[in-house]
Design an enzyme around this catalytic site. Structure first.
Site, PDB file in Angstrom:
ATOM      1  CB  CYS A   1      -3.989  -2.305   4.512  1.00 21.65           C
ATOM      2  SG  CYS A   1      -3.001  -2.420   6.035  1.00 21.65           S
TER       3      CYS A   1
ATOM      4  CD  GLU B   1      -2.515   0.915   2.907  1.00 16.65           C
ATOM      5  OE1 GLU B   1      -2.058   0.093   3.736  1.00 16.65           O
ATOM      6  OE2 GLU B   1      -3.520   1.614   3.129  1.00 16.65           O
TER       7      GLU B   1
ATOM      8  CE  LYS C   1      -7.171   0.484   3.905  1.00 19.34           C
ATOM      9  NZ  LYS C   1      -5.903   0.896   4.583  1.00 19.34           N
TER      10      LYS C   1
END
Lengths: 259, 259
Positions: free
Chosen positions: B140, B38, B107
């Site tokens: 993540c 990321e 995300k």
């Protein structure tokens, strides 16, 4: 509250002895809420549906009577798995308290040859309010479906009671993920021993455990010995606040989920 | 196909050097598909939104140009995380192939101070067809929401590419559960090192890994060194048939799920 997982070594079909072993283990270590394994009194590895039929009993049948007597005598709650005779035969669990039956759950996700003998659960994932907080049940293979624990959590359960007869190795570690992703407690009561019947040879992996909302293994038993694992749990710690920016459940974004 | 997770040690704001480190690690171990961490070029721990704004770039910005040149030169695919400048600034990942940009992901579940700087992803969980099979991305903290990997799986992804900057210890083991419960491969590329900026001190845990649909850890890197982990994967093994009685996805019972 004191929470206990009871790991037994049932002998197939020896119902009285199997119940007696569970009661002895419960009497040996006092708790407020006990979890016993799936199908703990009958054994697991039925040859076929007609053999299963011999062991099935109603939710308020003879096994219930014995457990209810125990729960009344010790002012506690007990969850256990049993083959439930109803309109069909279900792989069920019962939650019993000092005043009798609190509720039942019928296994939604059947594993392996269970699919040929039991009817799939038709009650969904109900929750129950106990003096300690709200709880729900799932049975064994339900662990592999994240939707099971999630459904209970979204209905407010802070503790999942999980009678099991595990044969695959993965569940004990996966329950840590279930706790972390839902911020709840889980109590998995598994059995040990082996049942080699009708060409199906199954060995059960033990490792009964209680896991906290932070993924801590509060107690975990061994793979080959019966016993009781106890942990002191405070269900108010099953809170979805992760840090000052994140609330695990409130931050869900269902509009982006497929399911 | 050869799948690789690249674990870097980025220095905050040193964009050229951070990209160069990633490219060197990729050149050192050839693969068909690489996953980088990321925000791998910029670093993670932005002080505030205006600092983030200095590093944000469009999906086809300068970082893309460099990575696309690499992918074309080596006929491979690369996934990496970057701060995406669009109508708002997103914490995004890009999937780049020999012919350029294949797609992006924004995300969906922002972690901690990200919530104060990035806009939450608005593209859901898209999937992309590569020569090896169908893939999807998550970033993540998406790991903690089972709905993320499930949504990708239900859309047919057999491999989840997972750029990360992990600070909590749980994800590497939880990805084993994600693979088991979906019968897919996952590739988590994390970073190492520490960023202590503006009163927020973050240490990243490494442990980049590739996990199989059977929950086997095919490669896992250490906690403190940069490097590349490679595994040979066959995406056709991401099959939901568990045994002769159970198909993991076909056996789902959504009518009983709350969500």
């Amino acid at each position: 509250m004191l929470l206990s997982v009871i790991q037994t070594d049932p002998q197939f079909g020896d119902v009285s002895a199997n119940i007696q072993q569970a009661v002895s283990l419960m009497e040996g270590k006092r708790a407020d809420l006990y979890v016993l394994p799936e199908l703990f009194a009958s054994g697991y590895n039925f040859m076929d549906r007609s053999e299963l039929d011999q062991y099935a009993e109603p939710a308020t049948g003879p096994t219930f009577e014995l457990i209810a007597r125990f729960a009344a005598a010790y002012s506690c709650y007990v969850v256990y798995g049993f083959p439930e005779r109803a309109d069909r035969i279900y792989n069920s669990s019962a939650l019993v308290g000092p005043s009798g039956l609190v509720g039942t759950y019928r296994k939604v996700h059947l594993f392996y040859r269970e699919t040929t003998m039991f009817a799939p659960g038709d009650l969904g994932f109900p929750v129950f309010d106990l003096p300690f907080g709200r709880v729900g049940m799932m049975i064994c293979f339900d662990w592999i479906y994240p939707e099971a624990a999630r459904s209970l959590t979204l209905r407010g359960a802070r503790l999942i009671l999980h009678p099991s007869n595990l044969v695959l190795p993965h569940c004990p570690d996966a329950m840590v993920t279930r706790c972390l992703e839902n911020r709840i407690f889980t109590a998995t009561a598994n059995r040990i021993g082996r049942e080699d019947r009708g060409g199906t040879d199954l060995s059960f992996i033990g490792r009964s455990e209680i896991v906290s909302p932070r993924g801590e293994i509060m107690t975990r038993l061994g793979e080959t010995t019966a016993g009781a694992g106890v942990a002191k749990v405070d269900l108010s710690l099953a809170d979805d606040s992760l840090n000052r920016y994140n609330r695990l459940l409130a931050d869900r974004r269902p509009e982006h989920y497929k399911g």
